[in-house]
Design an enzyme around this catalytic site. Structure first.
Site, PDB file in Angstrom:
ATOM      1  CG  HIS A  38      30.313  42.886  32.392  1.00 18.80           C
ATOM      2  ND1 HIS A  38      30.175  42.955  33.774  1.00 18.80           N
ATOM      3  CD2 HIS A  38      31.438  42.945  31.914  1.00 18.80           C
ATOM      4  CE1 HIS A  38      31.572  43.133  34.188  1.00 18.80           C
ATOM      5  NE2 HIS A  38      32.203  43.182  33.040  1.00 18.80           N
ATOM      6  N   GLY A 106      38.088  35.923  32.907  1.00 13.34           N
ATOM      7  CA  GLY A 106      36.791  36.228  33.559  1.00 13.34           C
ATOM      8  C   GLY A 106      36.664  36.503  34.813  1.00 13.34           C
ATOM      9  CD  GLU A 107      35.484  40.131  34.735  1.00 16.27           C
ATOM     10  OE1 GLU A 107      34.469  39.950  34.101  1.00 16.27           O
ATOM     11  OE2 GLU A 107      36.283  40.651  34.062  1.00 16.27           O
ATOM     12  CG  ASN A 110      30.360  39.167  33.846  1.00 17.39           C
ATOM     13  OD1 ASN A 110      29.363  39.949  34.028  1.00 17.39           O
ATOM     14  ND2 ASN A 110      31.610  39.886  34.058  1.00 17.39           N
ATOM     15  CB  SER A 173      45.964  40.664  36.150  1.00 21.94           C
ATOM     16  OG  SER A 173      45.825  39.308  36.311  1.00 21.94           O
ATOM     17  N   GLY A 174      49.140  39.566  36.010  1.00 19.36           N
ATOM     18  CA  GLY A 174      50.280  38.960  36.546  1.00 19.36           C
ATOM     19  C   GLY A 174      51.146  38.089  35.602  1.00 19.36           C
TER      20      GLY A 174
END
Length: 321
Positions: A38, A106-107, A110, A173-174
């Site tokens: 992070h 990623g997010e 970050n 996640s999918g």
């Protein structure tokens, strides 16, 4: 038997403390360790964000046997995939072959710091797939040049390579990310005990490959204190991944979780010292088909107490799961 891991959560402890924690986790008998990567904590109350790769290098030298893994690194914004390949190869050498490279799309939390914008999820997955290809090419040891839709590599080569490159894990996640993981990953990573994700992973080529989950927990001899700490530092997690990937900073997570109550967090996170409650929280991951589960003890100052309790009480109970 399900392997139980320990999470070095960079959002809640400084670099020297994180190394001490993983040394304690090895001593306590955890089967592996993972580290978050992070540039920001989720909430200001967590208060930390040291550079994960420096911590990993120190951890590799401070420990002897415990496997190490990023959970997860985004190889598409803050880091160029060619740089990730060099870092991962070096970590595999430093650790004596016990490093795994966990990757994800990623997010915004970050990745926004480099000013590259935050594209739609399908674009982020395209970028991740291209990045994985570049990393694997460099692991092959030859000169690599690449000119793709998202990345350029010019005459790159890794000069220090381990005999065996680090396995690559891909977070899902999918369905689209499961396809990517099944086709390109050596293992799959998820933060929810959803059997459907693993079924899709298998359908796209993941059958027989390791599957690693993660579960937040909050040990304390005072359950009320544990609930309060979990609410203060981890209420953001109840937002779900589609939300958590998009918000740009700790203030946004604080606002998004402003109406989350302590009891809501306690319903989602085992709190206190009831071993059975912790075992029951792990059980859905095992029943869904996860082969490894990394625990996140909430609260940087509570790690030593948690590790002592885990060694004598929790890990023996989980071995029977």
């Amino acid at each position: 038997m399900v392997r139980i891991g320990y999470t070095m959560m960079t959002e809640q402890a400084g670099p020297r403390e994180l190394v001490a924690h993983v040394v304690g986790a090895e001593r306590a008998g955890f089967d592996f360790s993972v580290i978050s990567d992070h540039s920001f904590p989720w909430l200001d109350a967590q208060g930390h964000a040291p550079y994960a790769w420096s911590v990993l290098g120190a951890a590799a030298q401070a420990t002897r046997d415990i496997p190490l893994m990023t959970f997860v690194t985004c190889p598409t914004f803050r880091y160029h995939p060619a740089v990730i390949a060099q870092k991962a190869a070096t970590m595999q050498l430093l650790s004596g072959g016990r490093f795994r490279l966990g990757l994800g799309s990623g997010e915004n939390l970050n990745e926004h710091i480099v000013g590259g914008g935050w594209p739609a999820a399908h674009v982020r997955l395209e970028m991740l797939e291209e990045a994985v290809g570049i990393i694997r090419s460099l692991f092959g040891g030859e000169y690599v040049s690449h000119h793709g839709p998202h990345f350029d590599v010019e005459n790159a080569k890794l000069w220090d390579l381990p005999d065996e490159p680090p396995p690559i894990g891909i977070a899902v996640s999918g369905d689209r990310s499961c396809e990517l993981a099944g086709r390109h990953g050596d293992l799959v990573i998820a933060t929810e005990p959803e059997r459907e994700l693993l079924t899709a992973f298998d359908a796209y080529g993941g059958t027989g490959k390791p599957r690693v989950g993660q579960l937040p927990v909050c040990y304390d001899t005072d359950r009320d204190a544990a609930v309060a700490r979990a609410h203060e530092q981890f209420r953001w997690a109840l937002g779900g991944w589609p939300v958590n990937a998009e918000l740009p900073g700790p203030a946004s997570f604080a606002q998004a979780s402003a109406h989350t109550r302590p009891e809501d967090v306690a319903d989602a996170v085992p709190c206190g010292e009831d071993v059975d409650a912790f075992v029951e929280a792990v059980r859905p991951y095992a029943e869904a088909g996860f082969t490894e589960i990394a625990l996140v003890q909430i609260g940087g100052d509570s790690q030593e107490a948690f590790l002592g309790w885990a060694e004598t009480k929790l890990l023996p109970a989980l071995r029977e799961l």
